[in-house]
Scaffold this active site. Sequence first.
Site, PDB file in Angstrom:
ATOM      1  CE  LYS B  30       9.986  34.076   4.349  1.00  0.00           C
ATOM      2  NZ  LYS B  30       9.925  34.821   5.637  1.00  0.00           N
ATOM      3  NE  ARG B 100       7.077  37.760   6.415  1.00  0.00           N
ATOM      4  CZ  ARG B 100       5.940  38.341   6.053  1.00  0.00           C
ATOM      5  NH1 ARG B 100       5.866  38.965   4.904  1.00  0.00           N
ATOM      6  NH2 ARG B 100       4.901  38.277   6.857  1.00  0.00           N
ATOM      7  N   GLY B 109      11.519  31.134  12.043  1.00  0.00           N
ATOM      8  CA  GLY B 109      11.591  32.065  13.169  1.00  0.00           C
ATOM      9  C   GLY B 109      12.949  32.625  13.475  1.00  0.00           C
ATOM     10  CG  MET B 111      16.471  34.950   9.204  1.00  0.00           C
ATOM     11  SD  MET B 111      18.115  35.580   9.643  1.00  0.00           S
ATOM     12  CE  MET B 111      19.071  34.100   9.353  1.00  0.00           C
ATOM     13  NE  ARG B 344       8.160  27.677   5.608  1.00  0.00           N
ATOM     14  CZ  ARG B 344       8.493  28.369   6.684  1.00  0.00           C
ATOM     15  NH1 ARG B 344       9.577  29.121   6.676  1.00  0.00           N
ATOM     16  NH2 ARG B 344       7.757  28.304   7.768  1.00  0.00           N
ATOM     17  CG  HIS B 460       9.549  28.429  17.376  1.00  0.00           C
ATOM     18  ND1 HIS B 460      10.189  27.772  18.396  1.00  0.00           N
ATOM     19  CD2 HIS B 460      10.510  28.797  16.495  1.00  0.00           C
ATOM     20  CE1 HIS B 460      11.496  27.769  18.157  1.00  0.00           C
ATOM     21  NE2 HIS B 460      11.711  28.379  17.011  1.00  0.00           N
ATOM     22  CB  SER B 770      34.990  -5.241   8.210  1.00  0.00           C
ATOM     23  OG  SER B 770      33.943  -4.472   8.740  1.00  0.00           O
ATOM     24  CB  CYS B 837      31.586  -3.112  10.960  1.00  0.00           C
ATOM     25  SG  CYS B 837      33.295  -3.230  11.532  1.00  0.00           S
ATOM     26  CE1 TYR B 857      29.980  -5.664   6.062  1.00  0.00           C
ATOM     27  CE2 TYR B 857      30.931  -6.910   4.236  1.00  0.00           C
ATOM     28  CZ  TYR B 857      30.943  -6.531   5.572  1.00  0.00           C
ATOM     29  OH  TYR B 857      31.906  -7.004   6.415  1.00  0.00           O
TER      30      TYR B 857
END
Lengths: 880, 880
Positions: B30, B100, B109, B111, B344, B460, B770, B837, B857
């Site tokens: 902010k 703020r 929401g 803070m 933001r 919210h 793998s 995997c 991979y």
Amino acid sequence: MTIESLKRIYYFGKTRSEGSKDMKELLGGKGANLGEMTSIGLPVPPGFTITTESCAEYNQLNGTLPEHLMQEVHTNIEMLEQETGKNFGSENNPLVVSVRSGAAASMPGMMDTVLNLGLTDKALDGLATAFGNRRFALDAYRRLINMFGDVVMGVAHEEFESEFDRIKEECGAELDTDLDESGLEKLIEAYKKVYKTNTGEEFPQDPYQQLEKSIKAVFDSWNIPRAIRYREINEITGLTGTAVNVQTMVFGNMGEDSGTGVAFTRNPSTGENKFYGEFLINAQGEDVVAGIRTPKNIDEMSVWKSDIYEQLLETKRILEDHYREMQDIEFTIEREALYVLQTRTGKRTGEAAVKIAVDMFVEGHINKTDALLRIPANDLTQLLLPTFDPKAERDVLTTGLPASPGAASGKPAFTAEEAVERSEQGESVILVRKETSPEDVSGMHSAAGILTSTGGMTSHAAVVARGWGKCCVAGAGKIEINEGSMTISVNGRTFGSDDIISIDGTSGEVIAGPVATLDPELSEEFHAVMEWADEYRKLKVRTNADTSNDAIRARDFGAQGIGLCRTEHMFFEDDRITDMREMILAETEAERRAALDKLLPHQRSDFTGILTAMDGLPVTVRLLDPPLHEFLTHEDAIQQELADHMGISIEKVKSRVEQLHESNPMLGHRGCRLSVTYPEILEMQVRAIAEAAIECRKNGIDAKPEIMIPLIGSAKELSLLRTRVEQTIASINEANGDQQPLDIPIGTMIEIPRAALTADEIARHADFFSFGTNDLTQMTFGFSRDDVNTFLPDYIKQEILLCDPFQSLDTSGVGQLVEMGTNKGRSAHDNLKVGICGEHGGDPASINFCHNAGLDYVSCSPFRVPVARLATAQAAIKNT
Amino acid sequence: MTIESLKRIYYFGKTRSEGSKDMKELLGGKGANLGEMTSIGLPVPPGFTITTESCAEYNQLNGTLPEHLMQEVHTNIEMLEQETGKNFGSENNPLVVSVRSGAAASMPGMMDTVLNLGLTDKALDGLATAFGNRRFALDAYRRLINMFGDVVMGVAHEEFESEFDRIKEECGAELDTDLDESGLEKLIEAYKKVYKTNTGEEFPQDPYQQLEKSIKAVFDSWNIPRAIRYREINEITGLTGTAVNVQTMVFGNMGEDSGTGVAFTRNPSTGENKFYGEFLINAQGEDVVAGIRTPKNIDEMSVWKSDIYEQLLETKRILEDHYREMQDIEFTIEREALYVLQTRTGKRTGEAAVKIAVDMFVEGHINKTDALLRIPANDLTQLLLPTFDPKAERDVLTTGLPASPGAASGKPAFTAEEAVERSEQGESVILVRKETSPEDVSGMHSAAGILTSTGGMTSHAAVVARGWGKCCVAGAGKIEINEGSMTISVNGRTFGSDDIISIDGTSGEVIAGPVATLDPELSEEFHAVMEWADEYRKLKVRTNADTSNDAIRARDFGAQGIGLCRTEHMFFEDDRITDMREMILAETEAERRAALDKLLPHQRSDFTGILTAMDGLPVTVRLLDPPLHEFLTHEDAIQQELADHMGISIEKVKSRVEQLHESNPMLGHRGCRLSVTYPEILEMQVRAIAEAAIECRKNGIDAKPEIMIPLIGSAKELSLLRTRVEQTIASINEANGDQQPLDIPIGTMIEIPRAALTADEIARHADFFSFGTNDLTQMTFGFSRDDVNTFLPDYIKQEILLCDPFQSLDTSGVGQLVEMGTNKGRSAHDNLKVGICGEHGGDPASINFCHNAGLDYVSCSPFRVPVARLATAQAAIKNT
């Protein structure tokens, strides 16, 4: 080198002697020593040795002899013919040889032997003429057919035996020796028929054909199951095969002026420096070792043939001067001429190993480090085993030969299989056999002790038992063994599979019932070895002990501290387990703390006892490790009792037990994880340790506790818990007022792979590391120790693993983590003290690894402390 | 830099603007953007930002403000006074500010905020005069006392509320706005009393004292549990604290020509490039976000104040041009003057993320790699989730706002706690609330969907749900929620905790009962992103699939092969499990083989199906992995059935089940250990694979099976089993005659720590590795996945672990083994193919690690394939 130019045969004799004692890998122990003995002038019948490499080639070729091998054999036989003036297969003066196996490691009785090879119908006459004794020649020939048929061609021995019995009956002969020449001739014909019927071919009349088949048989015997099994039990690995020794026969069965025997240059049971052995008059080689006839003590030879006895003593002197080691020899006397057929390092008990090593040093044969290296560290445990109390009453049934010292009580088992099976079920059994043979090794290994009714001090049973340090009484002739009814009888008394008998391997006594035991008295030599070991070793030796009694015992054995004091056992005692369970069932922290408050005084007094016992030495206490459900029970009655005690319903108890159940408790909520979720347990334990230390201090005891946090996997975990431990100690220091504050080192077990991998981070919060290689092995291999027996035997059989990784540290995998943990730990923390407290801490091979990895100490069970002291010294000597 | 010279405050305003958007870490998002917006000329009320470092200092000082901080605050307030011409606390034209919080990561929401700060009894008059509106000034003052009392001093909001209610009644006022000046004056007096009663002190009349206390409160709010919890859920780590923004107040509640709103520069649900937002006339800032009043759609502003609307559209243009990213702004209109209070990066759904990224590229704002990096790879799964079938019948109860797209069915839960609890028990629940607040986040996270009866598209609930990609319908005003009776009512119909309702986050519909779902249609933009990703990525993406259906689906999603085809599930199907059990209960190899012969055709046809589906692509089949007891059952009836089927007694079945029980099955007789002890199982499976490949070939399919041996811990193990596999394939090739012989690569899972440690030895016998990071994580940490939930929550709460290591690869521990295994493996075997995997193969952070470790991979579940395609591309872009 091309295959053609590969030297596959080494000759020994007056002409030349190509082998020497350093060539054991290539020529086997027997072959190498035959060459060596020939070189140093001992009377060895000439012969030659086919290399172990040839055996490996033979196996690689799936049972085909390497090209050119038989050509080389011809050349060597010709050399033998020249040296002896005899001719192979000749009708005049035939060359007769023995064929014996011989690998680099001694494997008594494991390999098959063929004697009198080279005899044929034609050579038989030659032998008779040469020795002027046709009966002897016939006897030698029938033995060859029998032995060759049995050993080389796989004809059942019984097939020959029953023919023998038939012909003895036909001829009205009672003993084998009663059979006259014509009887023996009939026997030979009968044996040849048995041979033909069973093999489909005639008994070979070409001596080279006999030799070739025998060589193959020796090579084949390398891979018969019992040989493989022996190597398994004795952890013999890395050998490629057996050599074959072909040697001119000498005959101990030429009459009353001939004989054969085996001897040790010193007593293999006690180590006493006294020629020790047995012999049989008018007998052939294998008769002594096989234990079929009970032989005479070697001392009696001075009466029978004093000059030969003197020659033997001179041979002992020459051999010990040359080898600087106790030797086990085989000899034969052919018509008053002594021949030495074999020498090798003699197997011995732990007690003998200690005494011989010390004596050899004192006598100037060897230096101190050699003396230390000579003693198999593991064998020291034999010296620490209890013996029968000499003051205890003994109901002695009979006395046999004290073949291998020790004291064993158990119930008789009559076959090797039975001994294995019953031992696995937890019974202590005494294997009772007329005589033992290589087929019996696994049963012998399982049994608590071995009792034979025939056979002497150098019989198979005696030699193998001594090698393992297992108690054995041999040749207890008064004992009748009834395998059918599974009983033994002695002097009219009968004992079955459920009756306990005891055997005293030191006195040879066989005793009815159990006998009270006594801690052993340790010899002067033992103490000397321990002192010498302490001079050389770099690693400290601590012990794993949970009680003050264990601590005291270990300290007596030389432990330099406690490396692992487990605290969980303390919670199991009668008066505490209820409080512990109450703590576990508690639903709030307050309830848990109340139960812990009741446990605190017990823990404190335990620690006070142990710290007092270890006055001045460090004591590493591990905080609670097992999952909480291990303290609970599934038994209804006890659950009910607990419910009543706590005033809750049994359903609640059951539900908590259920709730704590884990699929894989080994990887579950245990170790430091308990301290993260229930910090109050850690606090109670730390308080108990700290308060115990303060109490000790008041009593003038120098208490040195160290706190070890188990199962750490990350630096944050240790940092958090270290803070909690420090806070608890600080609060006790504060309460303790003016006193000098306690300064307790805080460290961790490294037993989770991640801890070793991140040891640099963890070391920042640790004063010491202790490798918990039991758990580290479990997690590094993914083996649950409780379940591994479902597949580990297959793994060892198929040589995927060479040994049980829980017994001897897996240096390439787990060891890599130990090295990594040590190096990373030290890289972040210079003075980090590093030890090991898994069971590997008492295993010599693992100790050698720990030495090289640069650890500071090993910790092992009290009885293993002397082993570890010696093994740490050996590691230091070997790795300088 | 000394503490004194440390710059703790950054000013923004016309005087100067010290912060910029790159200073988020220091100034919070902010604060950084307020500085940035000021610099680019947007109408931002001036103010200043106290750094996050100051918050960290405050916490280190245990709640004391750093020295000199308040001094700097004074200096900056003075600068503000100069710029605005107002004076802090003045009775003429007072400076009034908001305070703020604002951290580097957005936490909506989370803070606490204080508005109207600086008002005192004295300044109140000044404000009234300055604005010519006493009622407004009084209202502002009573709000300050309430907010300051609640947020800063911890006085319960209800205490103020009940006074408000009392006074409204006293004055005969119904709505808040009905209260006149004298009413408000009474209210202020009452509020002051509440304040004094609860805090023990007077409401501060020194504006600096107000400010100091507020700054502390913001700092304190960093560590309140709900903030910590939000960071946990969102895996926000590494931040030191929150910044504090002090900013001149502008008032949206000055009358009907004032207002306040929030907007997104594009649609955050769909990504559509259309200004999107809501506003309230005559309201103060927090009213919109808190969802208390349902606001108007931003489109309506063009009717209300078209010039302001045009200014907003211009602001959108400036912001997007500048930030090249979709913005979420807050604005206030004070007497027809527009002020931007915050900008933001806007949270968005996965669908919106894809569309916005592609559009921004097309519009020339960003390049292709930026576009790819903009899309959180995990969010792609949202696009793949099923939607409600538009053709399915819907019993629509009411329609709310389509706040976050998706389709969810479940039973209503009425509190966050209830939602968490019932979800943990496996229920699918819809969290139903009047409005949500930060206290509800864990319940929102657990629920399948969120339904609110008030609040708008930017409330919210809506913002948080969109951030998570969770379905949300907001502001469904017709729904009456009765928390007491745990029911919801709509149009006379009532639904309780056991009734299923459905919500459609795309249409806003609330529906009775469940609704049939449909696979989603994938947008053009989605396909574009996938194509772009394929241009950049280095890692291949395979899938974990056990059936041909899964294989087909994964192939559609772009899988380039199967990385893990588990075979155990194939044995569980009805017709096979009996044969499998018969095999397990068999007592001889012959019996086992007979049962395996019955399983062979099933396995073969399974493989044929999968190989056909993956025509031309590799299929890695893992041989049987779980311990055999997993196939057995403890159920009496099934055991009896099996006993009857096999003609054996149930006791025998039970005894075998008992015998196979393991203490730690995870570390037991499983994986390749089964192949060592029961080679016939391996033979059957290999035969099935090879024969399936031959069958495929006959059908013109290019079958590319690979055989993967699980749980290898040593080179010898693999060498032995590889030989067995090769022999089986060779025998099939032989039986197959003239055909081109099959050439099937043989490799292993690396899932045991020892395998990684000795990977150089193992690689000599492997065509590929793998990494099975699920088991590797279990063993490296010593965590049983089945049991870890007893302590893992504590570990995360206490920050010992930052996240669940089974979800995101532990790079420092397990990752070390992955790197070691890869490097050692390749050192011994140049062309070794290496993949992963475990479930980590579909986790973007883990994929980034795999990219850097040089793997070939990753393999993941079919639905994760698009995620992996994008994440592999992001890894390639980020690490060039």
